[in-house]
Design a protein around this motif. Structure first.
Motif, PDB file in Angstrom:
ATOM      1  N   VAL A 223       0.866  -1.179   0.000  1.00 32.80           N
ATOM      2  CA  VAL A 223       0.000   0.000   0.000  1.00 32.80           C
ATOM      3  C   VAL A 223       0.898   1.224   0.000  1.00 32.80           C
ATOM      4  O   VAL A 223       1.766   1.367   0.874  1.00 32.80           O
ATOM      5  N   ARG A 224       0.699   2.062  -0.996  1.00 32.92           N
ATOM      6  CA  ARG A 224       1.474   3.309  -1.067  1.00 32.92           C
ATOM      7  C   ARG A 224       0.708   4.395  -0.322  1.00 32.92           C
ATOM      8  O   ARG A 224      -0.472   4.649  -0.605  1.00 32.92           O
ATOM      9  N   VAL A 225       1.385   5.040   0.624  1.00 31.43           N
ATOM     10  CA  VAL A 225       0.757   6.064   1.453  1.00 31.43           C
ATOM     11  C   VAL A 225       1.587   7.342   1.381  1.00 31.43           C
ATOM     12  O   VAL A 225       2.801   7.318   1.585  1.00 31.43           O
ATOM     13  N   ARG A 226       0.904   8.431   1.091  1.00 35.24           N
ATOM     14  CA  ARG A 226       1.574   9.739   1.099  1.00 35.24           C
ATOM     15  C   ARG A 226       0.981  10.570   2.245  1.00 35.24           C
ATOM     16  O   ARG A 226      -0.235  10.771   2.323  1.00 35.24           O
ATOM     17  N   THR A 227       1.846  11.036   3.116  1.00 30.53           N
ATOM     18  CA  THR A 227       1.408  11.829   4.267  1.00 30.53           C
ATOM     19  C   THR A 227       2.563  12.678   4.782  1.00 30.53           C
ATOM     20  O   THR A 227       3.722  12.240   4.747  1.00 30.53           O
ATOM     21  N   PRO A 228       2.292  13.888   5.263  1.00 29.05           N
ATOM     22  CA  PRO A 228       3.354  14.703   5.879  1.00 29.05           C
ATOM     23  C   PRO A 228       3.661  14.276   7.317  1.00 29.05           C
ATOM     24  O   PRO A 228       4.543  14.842   7.948  1.00 29.05           O
ATOM     25  N   HIS A 229       2.950  13.262   7.785  1.00 33.88           N
ATOM     26  CA  HIS A 229       3.105  12.830   9.184  1.00 33.88           C
ATOM     27  C   HIS A 229       3.651  11.403   9.233  1.00 33.88           C
ATOM     28  O   HIS A 229       3.011  10.478   9.744  1.00 33.88           O
ATOM     29  N   ALA A 259      -5.196  -1.587   2.669  1.00 36.34           N
ATOM     30  CA  ALA A 259      -5.409  -0.134   2.584  1.00 36.34           C
ATOM     31  C   ALA A 259      -6.577   0.297   3.460  1.00 36.34           C
ATOM     32  O   ALA A 259      -6.531   1.372   4.083  1.00 36.34           O
ATOM     33  N   SER A 260      -7.633  -0.526   3.522  1.00 32.58           N
ATOM     34  CA  SER A 260      -8.804  -0.141   4.320  1.00 32.58           C
ATOM     35  C   SER A 260      -8.442   0.020   5.799  1.00 32.58           C
ATOM     36  O   SER A 260      -8.915   0.947   6.459  1.00 32.58           O
ATOM     37  N   ARG A 261      -7.614  -0.876   6.317  1.00 35.63           N
ATOM     38  CA  ARG A 261      -7.227  -0.796   7.726  1.00 35.63           C
ATOM     39  C   ARG A 261      -6.341   0.410   7.979  1.00 35.63           C
ATOM     40  O   ARG A 261      -6.484   1.115   9.001  1.00 35.63           O
ATOM     41  N   ILE A 262      -5.419   0.687   7.075  1.00 25.15           N
ATOM     42  CA  ILE A 262      -4.550   1.855   7.222  1.00 25.15           C
ATOM     43  C   ILE A 262      -5.386   3.128   7.221  1.00 25.15           C
ATOM     44  O   ILE A 262      -5.179   4.036   8.036  1.00 25.15           O
ATOM     45  N   ALA A 266      -5.754   5.819  10.348  1.00 21.04           N
ATOM     46  CA  ALA A 266      -5.405   7.231  10.167  1.00 21.04           C
ATOM     47  C   ALA A 266      -6.587   8.134  10.486  1.00 21.04           C
ATOM     48  O   ALA A 266      -6.428   9.190  11.110  1.00 21.04           O
ATOM     49  N   ALA A 267      -7.797   7.721  10.116  1.00 17.12           N
ATOM     50  CA  ALA A 267      -8.986   8.540  10.395  1.00 17.12           C
ATOM     51  C   ALA A 267      -9.264   8.606  11.895  1.00 17.12           C
ATOM     52  O   ALA A 267      -9.625   9.675  12.426  1.00 17.12           O
ATOM     53  N   GLU A 268      -9.068   7.489  12.595  1.00 15.99           N
ATOM     54  CA  GLU A 268      -9.319   7.469  14.035  1.00 15.99           C
ATOM     55  C   GLU A 268      -8.384   8.397  14.797  1.00 15.99           C
ATOM     56  O   GLU A 268      -8.772   9.010  15.805  1.00 15.99           O
ATOM     57  N   ARG A 269      -7.143   8.527  14.338  1.00 11.01           N
ATOM     58  CA  ARG A 269      -6.150   9.342  15.049  1.00 11.01           C
ATOM     59  C   ARG A 269      -5.953  10.728  14.428  1.00 11.01           C
ATOM     60  O   ARG A 269      -5.095  11.486  14.884  1.00 11.01           O
ATOM     61  N   GLY A 270      -6.719  11.029  13.378  1.00 15.45           N
ATOM     62  CA  GLY A 270      -6.622  12.356  12.769  1.00 15.45           C
ATOM     63  C   GLY A 270      -5.349  12.589  11.980  1.00 15.45           C
ATOM     64  O   GLY A 270      -4.886  13.724  11.857  1.00 15.45           O
TER      65      GLY A 270
END
Length: 303
Positions: A223-229, A259-262, A266-270
């Motif tokens: 799963v490719r994830v792009r995030t500043p965090h 991807a669904s779990r990731i 991420a949504a739960e922790r903002g």
């Protein structure tokens, strides 16, 4: 149906094919893959009687090729598109082949049109480009309207239209119940064409499986994830079976979680995500993983 049972071929002290067995069934396109020197071409030559096995047996439709009464009408073969008298025109080459099996001239015209060489049919084969030579070779293989097709690198030198035509034709042939064995080094094209795959390396069969099963067994989904965090993301997904690899300051490849779990974590922790893309393994990935130790001629990596 094509079968090989304990097929072995030695050239002096060199074993080109080593105790190979497989069954190629009708109704599907079987891809034949392997590095240079893997033994694919030698195996195909033994199937059609051009090389005699040191041991073992290969049959087409239950009989050895040399025992077929009219081989052109049972097996269509393209092993070397250059195996043509260079002084003959394409039409005369095909007519000469047809005459050996009592195939009517009308069939020659049909395969000329089918292979798209009508505009050069009266030109000498020695003047053909690589792509036109391939098309003539394909026309030769189709001349007897055979139930079995054995094609070695048929798209070599063809333009995109020709490549697509070969793909569509072999899949149509398989849908008619024909047996199709197709060799190619173009993994992206094979992935769109083959139903089943046989992979050889150093003369042995390394894999013999449906294409989807092969890819699933020899690749890892990411799963490719792009995030500043990035640091926060790493804490969220941490686990014994999870691997996170940074490929850029804000880009990460994660294995071990869907991807669904990731996305849920991420949504739960903002934690803001700018990209969340599942990537599946490819036939090329599976092929390279499978043949990594079976490459006889290895190039030097560029630093």
């Amino acid at each position: 149906m094509i079968t090989a049972e304990g097929l072995t071929k030695r050239f002096g002290d060199k074993t080109a094919v080593d105790d190979v067995s497989f069954t190629i069934k009708p109704g599907a396109v079987t891809g034949f893959l392997g590095p240079n020197g893997a033994g694919k071409s030698t195996t195909m030559r033994m199937i059609v009687g051009l090389d005699r096995p040191t041991s073992g047996l290969t049959t087409v439709g239950g009989r050895e090729y040399r025992k077929l009464g009219a081989p052109l009408t049972e097996v269509g073969v393209l092993l070397d598109a250059k195996a043509v008298h260079t002084g003959r025109t394409a039409r005369n080459h095909l007519r000469a082949m047809a005459a050996t099996h009592g195939i009517p001239a009308s069939r020659v015209d049909e395969v000329i049109d089918l292979a798209g060489i009508g505009s050069v049919a009266r030109k000498r084969a020695g003047k053909f480009s690589l792509g036109m030579g391939q098309r003539l070779g394909i026309a030769s293989a189709l001349l007897g309207d055979p139930h079995t097709l054995i094609l070695d690198e048929p798209v070599n030198g063809l333009d995109p239209e020709g490549v697509r035509w070969v793909r569509q034709f072999v899949r149509h042939a398989a849908s008619e119940g024909r047996t199709v064995l197709l060799s190619s080094h173009l993994m992206s094209e094979m992935a769109q064409t083959a139903d089943h795959v046989i992979v050889m390396g150093r003369g042995k069969v390394l894999a013999d499986a449906p294409l989807e099963d092969l890819v699933r067994a020899w690749t890892t989904n990411r799963v490719r994830v792009r995030t500043p965090h990035g640091a926060a993301l790493a804490q969220l997904v941490a686990g014994p079976d999870v691997e996170i690899v940074s490929t850029a300051p804000d880009l990460f490849d994660i294995t071990g979680l869907p991807a669904s779990r990731i996305g849920d974590l991420a949504a739960e922790r903002g934690v803001a995500l700018h990209e969340l893309t599942p990537t599946t393994g490819s036939l090329e990935d599976a092929y390279l993983a499978l043949t990594g130790e079976a490459v006889e001629y290895r190039t030097k990596e560029i630093a």
